[in-house]
Design a protein around this motif. Structure first.
Motif, short mmCIF file in Angstrom:
data_model
loop_
_atom_site.label_atom_id
_atom_site.label_comp_id
_atom_site.label_asym_id
_atom_site.label_seq_id
_atom_site.Cartn_x
_atom_site.Cartn_y
_atom_site.Cartn_z
N PHE A 203 45.26 39.71 34.48
CA PHE A 203 46.54 40.50 34.47
C PHE A 203 46.54 41.76 33.82
N PHE A 204 46.35 41.48 32.42
CA PHE A 204 46.31 42.50 31.05
C PHE A 204 44.78 42.78 31.04
N THR A 205 44.50 43.99 31.83
CA THR A 205 42.96 44.32 31.72
C THR A 205 42.61 44.75 30.40
N GLU A 206 41.13 45.02 30.17
CA GLU A 206 40.67 45.39 29.07
C GLU A 206 40.98 46.98 28.71
N GLU A 207 41.02 47.62 29.88
CA GLU A 207 41.21 49.29 30.08
C GLU A 207 42.83 49.24 29.83
N ASP A 208 43.57 48.55 30.28
CA ASP A 208 44.94 48.63 29.97
C ASP A 208 45.27 48.47 28.46
N PHE A 209 44.59 47.23 28.02
CA PHE A 209 44.64 47.19 26.44
C PHE A 209 44.24 48.42 25.66
N ASN A 210 43.27 48.88 26.10
CA ASN A 210 42.53 50.05 25.39
C ASN A 210 43.65 51.13 25.35
#
Length: 309
Positions: free
Chosen positions: A34-41
């Protein structure tokens, strides 16, 4: 504390929150998130700025540094089970008050209330980033937070009430529960009382590393080494920090310093081998892992099997 430091030192090649996976594995995992690494970064920096904005609003309402405050917060995700797991972790380890997970606007939401802590602008940022990172670990996204404390009824931390050692111990207890936000706050208080405690600078740096604020962590390690230049643990973890930043040649210098001080430090040999491999020195890496194995490293054989056949 030593066990936790060793974990960080042995995993310096993990440069992102998702850990070490192959590209195929990583793509498979991320596709399900749901909360991707790309979005996190992408949102990490915005989260830091948001914390500063929240604190500025608080100061306009009368708050000053080390005001005791509580915050409410909420997380969102695509599955109730993810938020239930996060809720249990926060309840068991952070001792936060959590409400039942509910569905709202097509998403699942978890609402809660944090324990009372003393805040400065920096400490609020570290607290918020820790929550942001914890959410990611459970595939949940921190959606927002705000101060619950009445601006007309503010109380402040009494620095004379407890010793630096007392706050240091509270910080270590928070580390063992993986509550890095609270740990940073406790260590910061300890350093306000006694800024000459190398172990506290080092421990606070460790917490900052765990929530990916590497530059601030490095400053803490360097401060610890100003106080105790031959502190082997601080040198090791500083080298790890440099490796994470891609500064492998600089990290190598620090590992060499460690081995001059402790010629049979298996962890230094193991990590130096990893660094040498990053620099393209496979022969040197294998030699260091072989030495680490002879000194009892439980991890060296895996690297020898993987890279030294």
């Amino acid at each position: 504390m030593t066990r936790l430091l060793n974990i960080l030192l042995l995993t310096f090649l993990f440069s992102s929150c998702s850990g070490q996976t192959t590209d195929k594995q990583n793509n498979s995992i991320m596709a399900k998130r749901f909360f991707t690494e790309e979005d996190f970064n992408k949102q990490y920096g915005k989260e830091m700025v948001s914390a500063v904005t929240v604190y500025e609003r608080m100061t306009k309402n009368g708050f000053k540094d080390n005001a005791l405050a509580t915050f409410d917060f909420d997380f969102v995700s695509d599955k109730k089970e993810k938020l239930d797991s996060l809720s249990k972790f926060l309840n068991d380890n952070y001792h936060y008050k959590l409400k039942a997970v509910k569905k709202q606007d097509g998403q699942w939401m978890l609402e809660g209330e944090a324990i009372e802590l003393p805040y400065t602008e920096d400490n609020l940022m570290f607290w918020a980033i820790d929550l942001y990172c914890k959410g990611y670990e459970f595939d949940c996204q921190l959606n927002g937070y705000g101060a619950l404390t009445d601006p007309k009824n503010i109380t402040y931390l009494d620095l004379k009430k407890d010793s630096a050692e007392s706050f240091h111990k509270k910080g270590i207890d928070a580390i063992n529960k993986r509550d890095f936000g609270a740990a940073i706050i406790y260590f910061t208080i300890a350093l306000e009382i006694d800024p000459k405690k190398a172990k506290t600078w080092q421990a606070r740096g460790y917490c900052k590393d765990e929530i990916y604020i590497w530059k601030a962590a490095r400053r803490d390690y360097e401060k610890a080494l100003e106080i105790e230049p031959n502190n082997v643990d601080a040198l090791l973890i500083l080298a790890t920090n440099k490796d994470n930043a891609g500064e492998h040649k600089e990290a190598l210098i620090d590992y060499d310093k460690v081995l001059k001080l402790e010629p049979e430090n298996d962890l230094a040999y193991f990590n130096r081998g990893n660094t040498k491999l990053s620099l393209g020195d496979k022969k040197g890496a294998c030699a260091d892992w072989t030495k680490a194995k002879s000194l009892g490293s439980p991890y060296a054989q895996d690297r020898l099997d993987a890279d030294c056949k």
